[in-house]
Design an enzyme around this catalytic site. Structure first.
Site, PDB file in Angstrom:
ATOM      1  CE  LYS A 281      36.853  42.626  28.645  1.00  0.00           C
ATOM      2  NZ  LYS A 281      35.243  42.523  28.603  1.00  0.00           N
ATOM      3  NE  ARG A 355      31.460  36.844  37.347  1.00  0.00           N
ATOM      4  CZ  ARG A 355      30.455  36.861  36.256  1.00  0.00           C
ATOM      5  NH1 ARG A 355      29.479  35.950  36.427  1.00  0.00           N
ATOM      6  NH2 ARG A 355      30.204  37.831  35.567  1.00  0.00           N
TER       7      ARG A 355
END
Length: 500
Positions: A281, A355
């Site tokens: 990130k 996920r």
């Protein structure tokens, strides 16, 4: 800080003592300066006179106070409720404003009378209590503590039992919501997956007669074939943990061989820090990635609230706890891993890690508990923040009964949801040239394709709902911090499932 709370049908003031001073009385007035509540007592006239003499307009959250105390030593505060037809919409704002204006009084009595129902009373009380929350454990010099220790609510005398029951549920919810906020606000160097698992174990000690906690480490998960989960946790020196909390609300567990009876399942994403892994990130705002365990925090907080309230349900809570770090052991874009149910997944972006831990947790809870419905919560996608901001959490579901119950709970608590689609056309974005699925779709509909990824792991006929709480579990900017959402909604949802 602990506040003693009580509900009364009428205002009675005992003689003041040094340890128990008379309360500051709080009234509410609409935007026409009319006192609300239809409650007449010896101090109502003073409040009405205060409004008249001060020219108070009753605009939302405006305040006027009488500190020229009467002979009996009672002070009066009137808070503006704004337009009466918008009272329900503004009730949470009023709760926060009320606390701000009474926190430096040792005792206060809030006069609502017959103007609000139990639902809006609950929203008001929880908002007021939430305004008292502080996370200040790391300050060398702490601010002075608020003085408020005793708080009474004066409500409609015809429904006292209902108001008291509402207050009891509110107190349990506040305990769970505050716990969730504490966990999410904690510094990530002090709350890694192992530390988060230890917090769950404390519930077993505190509520031992109804709670059992089991922790699966990476060796156990590897044996179960949780390749998706392991692909996230392998990059960190902190071991991943799958935390399983069984709550026996229908019957005490009695023995370790006891089985939950068709439980409701809660599943939470617990990424205690998310660097993005190899798909790193940007640095700006990365400190807020400690909030990426907001789903696990909410589910753990909800479980605590259920314990506090003693809800008569069977519940299993599963927390998928890992740290997503770049290292020589970290997963690469292009790697292919296999989930617990045998599905192969091509990892195109290691920052779509939530996920991956959730899909194995969903497989585990279905294989081991056969729940009547599953609700998972995750700070899953930035796309959800763009779509819904911080007002509503997104809900995806394959079951109308679960969806309706969740939405109704959100409306009841003011912890709102918004239904999102699960069309097959979105799922087609997850097709891979090299595996059964890829872990991301394209730029379009990012929150939806993430939900479609999770739905792939839900068995035929299994009721399920997914909550994307990326925009609601925490706030940025001047009010940076965890909100504890959607604990209020989830607690109300679980209460609605009693005796079903």
């Amino acid at each position: 800080m602990s506040i003693q709370l009580s509900v009364h049908s009428e205002l009675t003031l005992k003689k003041a003592t040094k340890s128990n001073p008379l309360p500051q009385l709080v009234f509410f007035a609409d935007n026409e300066g009319k006192l609300l509540g239809n409650t007449q007592n010896e101090h109502t006239a003073r409040a009405e006179n205060l409004i008249k003499k001060s020219g108070f307009k009753g605009e939302l959250c405006d305040v006027v106070s009488d500190y020229a105390l009467s002979d009996d030593g009672v002070g009066i505060t009137v808070i503006g409720a704004g337009k009466l037809d918008k009272l329900a919409k503004n009730i949470q704002k009023l709760g926060a404003a009320t606390y701000k204006n009474i926190k430096n009084h040792k005792s206060a009595a809030i006069v609502w009378g017959d103007v609000i129902c139990q639902k809006h009373f609950s929203q008001f009380a929880l908002s007021l209590l939430a305004a008292s929350y502080r996370f200040d454990r790391y300050f060398a010099k702490k601010a002075d503590a608020d003085k408020l220790t005793t708080l009474s609510f004066i409500n409609n005398k015809d429904s006292q039992d209902d108001y008291q029951a509402a207050l009891d549920m509110t107190k349990a919810t506040f305990a769970g919501q505050s716990f969730a906020r504490d966990l999410a606000n904690e510094a990530p160097n002090n709350l890694n997956p192992v530390a988060l698992a230890k917090e769950a174990k404390k519930l077993a000690k505190e509520y031992g007669d109804k709670v059992k906690v089991t922790i699966l480490g990476e060796k156990e998960m590897a044996k179960l074939g949780m390749g998706c989960f392991m692909s996230v946790s392998q990059g960190s020196d902190a071991e991943g943990q799958l935390v399983v909390i069984e709550y026996y609300g229908k019957n005490k567990k009695g023995s370790k061989k006891a089985k939950l009876d068709n439980p409701i399942a809660l599943v939470g994403k617990g990424i205690t820090f998310d660097t993005g892994g190899i798909s790193l990130k940007p640095g700006a705002g990365m400190d807020e990635m400690k909030f990426d365990m907001g789903g696990a925090a909410a589910m753990l907080g909800t479980t605590k609230a259920v314990c506090e309230a003693g809800l008569e349900i069977d519940l299993v809570t599963v927390l998928a706890c890992a740290e997503n770090m770049p290292s020589g052991k970290a997963t690469r874009p292009g790697d292919i891993v296999t989930a617990m149910d045998g599905t192969s997944v091509e990892i195109l972006n290691t920052d779509a890690e939530g996920r991956l831990v959730l899909c194995d947790a969903l497989c585990y809870v279905q294989d081991n508990y056969k729940p009547r419905t599953i609700v998972d919560a995750a700070t899953l996608t930035g796309a959800c923040v763009i779509a819904l901001g911080s007002v509503r959490s997104a809900v995806y579901s394959n079951d109308e009964d679960t969806l309706f119950a969740l939405e109704s709970a959100g409306e009841h608590t003011g912890d709102l949801l918004w239904q999102m689609p699960l069309d097959d056309e979105y799922a087609s974005q997850l097709k891979s040239n090299f595996a059964d699925l890829q872990n991301i779709g394209g730029r379009e509909g990012g929150s939806i394709t993430a939900a479609c990824f999770l739905q792939h792991f839900i068995k035929e006929g299994q009721a399920w709902a997914h909550l994307d709480i990326a925009g609601t579990a925490s706030l940025s900017g001047a009010n940076k911090g965890a909100t504890g959402r959607p604990v209020p909604m989830l607690v109300q949802f679980l209460k609605s499932q009693e005796n079903q």
